[in-house]
Structures are given as structure tokens and as C-alpha cells.
Enzyme design. Structure first.
Site, mmCIF file in Angstrom:
data_model
loop_
_atom_site.group_PDB
_atom_site.id
_atom_site.type_symbol
_atom_site.label_atom_id
_atom_site.label_comp_id
_atom_site.label_asym_id
_atom_site.label_seq_id
_atom_site.Cartn_x
_atom_site.Cartn_y
_atom_site.Cartn_z
ATOM 1 C CG ASP A 83 -1.789 -1.026 1.570
ATOM 2 O OD1 ASP A 83 -2.021 -1.961 0.615
ATOM 3 O OD2 ASP A 83 -2.028 -1.247 2.668
HETATM 4 N N1 URA Z 1 -0.867 -5.573 4.298
HETATM 5 C C1 URA Z 1 -1.547 -4.556 4.367
HETATM 6 O O1 URA Z 1 -2.508 -4.204 4.870
HETATM 7 N N2 URA Z 1 -1.014 -3.594 3.623
HETATM 8 C C2 URA Z 1 0.393 -3.886 2.856
HETATM 9 O O2 URA Z 1 0.692 -3.170 2.028
HETATM 10 C C3 URA Z 1 0.533 -5.312 2.652
HETATM 11 C C4 URA Z 1 0.041 -6.355 3.598
#
Ligand code: URA
Length: 247
Positions: free
Chosen positions: A112
């Protein structure tokens, strides 16, 4: 790669050095050298072996990595892995020429925008699919910083194999949680669902305030790789992705 040959103009065009016409002009101007010797014929075939990147130079600089490149990046918060999200892309952290390569360098899965840490990038489609395939159980470990202190039952719930995330109809695979301190946990997943770590902690009444991926398989993000920096992985580094350290 050994035994394979490639035309010089094609190789350099694929590595982003310019169009075939531009490579022709570079060669004619004597700006390309192999083992120190000027190569003036852009159409000549050269052996595509792993030593080539060190032996071939353009304007006196060693060639960029040959196709088959694998990078690990310390992704900073605020850059995105996908054009679907707003903000600068992780590719903007690579040298400009590397963004013009064919095959292109892609991220291996995604983090993310608000997640930092170990991100792999490659132009090797087969390797990419081997890592992200749903059949791959490569463990990925995250350090999650939490809004509230841990309750104490999270590790058991995450390991149960019956936890269902909101809006889903299939329970999560068992995941391992280790307590770092009362508001920090290490979580190791063997699958990758949308916003999985954040949603898992939401399911146990908490909120992730910072998330950082620290390892994929036995490959850990080196402490000296600063946010935004990347490093090339050699064969040993790539093998570590698929190695599972005993827990
Ligand atoms: N889980 C999440 O919530 N975000 C990420 O970027 C990777 C795993």
C-alpha cells in the site's frame, strides 16, 4: 543466457538507451565499447552472457543490468505500486533509463501507499509469477505498529485458520504473530489479500498506524538500505526469497 546472441542495437534499445536509430548514431560516434574496443556496427551480434554488462560500456559507463534483473527496494511511505492510486510511483525511484526497459521492470505484488519496507521488482515474468502465485506459500513478515496495546489473544486468533475478514467468504490461512512490544507486532503471512495486515488487526479491534515489510522468505531488508534506495539481487539473494528459515 549463455550461447544466446543479440544484436547490439536491439540490446541497447531494450535497455532504454534510445531508439535503434539513436543507438546507430551512438555506435557511429564511437561511444560504445566492448572490452575497451570501439563497436561501430550497431547491427552486429554479440554474445549475451552474464559478463557482458561489465565488459560493454556506453560513454565510458558500465552497461545497465542485463535483462533478468531482480531488485529489492526499501519502499518509502507515500509512493505507490500502482497507477490506480494517486501519488508518485515506486518506479520514479529507479534511474530514468531503467523505466524505458523492455521487458519492463514491474513490482512483485504490491505494498500500500502507506506501507514501507521490502519490495521486490523484476523484469522476469516467470520469477514474478513464482513468487506471487496463489500456490506460492512464500512467507512475508511485516512489523505493524498499533494504535492500542495488544490484548493478548491476537496470536491465537491469527493462527486459528478460521478468522474471516469482513466481506470475504474464505477464512484466512493460519498466520504467525510475535509480540515485539505492547503496541508492535511481527506478523508472518503466507497469502496476500487486499490490505490484509490492516484488516486483520481491525478484526481484533485494533488499528495499524504504521506498517513495514521486513522480509520475504529468508530475504530480509538490509539495515543499511535507506528508504527509497534499492539494490540488485544476485543468485544467492534470489534463492533466499524461496528459502524458509526454521521458526
Ligand atoms: N497488508 C496490508 O495491509 N498492506 C500492505 O501493504 C501489505 C500487507
Amino acid at each position: 543466457m549463455s550461447g544466446k546472441t543479440i544484436r547490439l542495437d536491439r540490446l541497447l534499445a531494450n535497455l532504454g538507451y534510445g531508439s535503434r536509430r539513436e543507438i546507430l548514431l551512438l555506435a557511429r560516434a564511437g561511444r560504445i565499447r566492448l572490452d575497451g574496443e570501439i563497436l561501430r556496427d550497431a547491427e552486429q551480434k554479440i554474445a549475451l552472457d552474464p559478463s557482458l554488462a561489465a565488459r560493454l560500456s556506453v560513454d565510458g559507463e558500465e552497461l545497465d543490468p542485463l535483462p533478468g534483473v531482480v531488485l529489492m527496494m526499501n519502499k518509502p511511505v507515500g509512493v505507490t505500486c500502482s497507477r490506480k492510486e494517486s501519488g508518485p510511483l515506486v518506479f520514479s525511484l529507479l534511474p530514468e533509463r531503467w523505466r524505458r526497459r523492455d521487458p519492463a521492470i514491474s513490482t512483485v505484488g504490491r505494498l500500500d501507499k502507506d506501507t514501507s519496507g521490502l519490495l521486490l521488482l523484476t523484469d522476469n515474468g516467470a520469477l514474478l509469477h513464482r513468487i506471487i502465485s496463489p500456490r506460492s506459500s512464500t512467507p512475508k513478515t511485516y512489523r505493524a505498529t498499533l494504535d492500542r496495546p495488544l490484548r493478548g489473544d491476537e496470536a491465537k486468533i491469527f493462527a486459528s485458520g478460521v478468522l474471516m475478514l469482513e466481506g470475504e467468504d474464505k477464512p484466512l490461512l493460519p498466520a504467525r504473530m510475535d509480540v515485539w512490544d505492547e503496541r508492535t507486532a511481527l506478523l508472518t503471512l503466507r497469502e496476500g489479500r487486499y490490505h490484509q495486515v490492516r484488516r486483520m488487526f481491525a478484526a481484533v479491534g485494533n488499528h495499524v498506524t504504521a506498517l513495514h515489510r521486513i522480509s520475504i522468505g529468508a530475504l530480509a531488508l538490509p539495515g543499511d538500505l535507506a528508504p527509497g534506495e534499492f539494490a540488485l539481487l544476485d543468485a544467492e539473494g534470489i534463492a533466499r526469497i524461496f528459502r524458509v528459515e526454521p521458526s
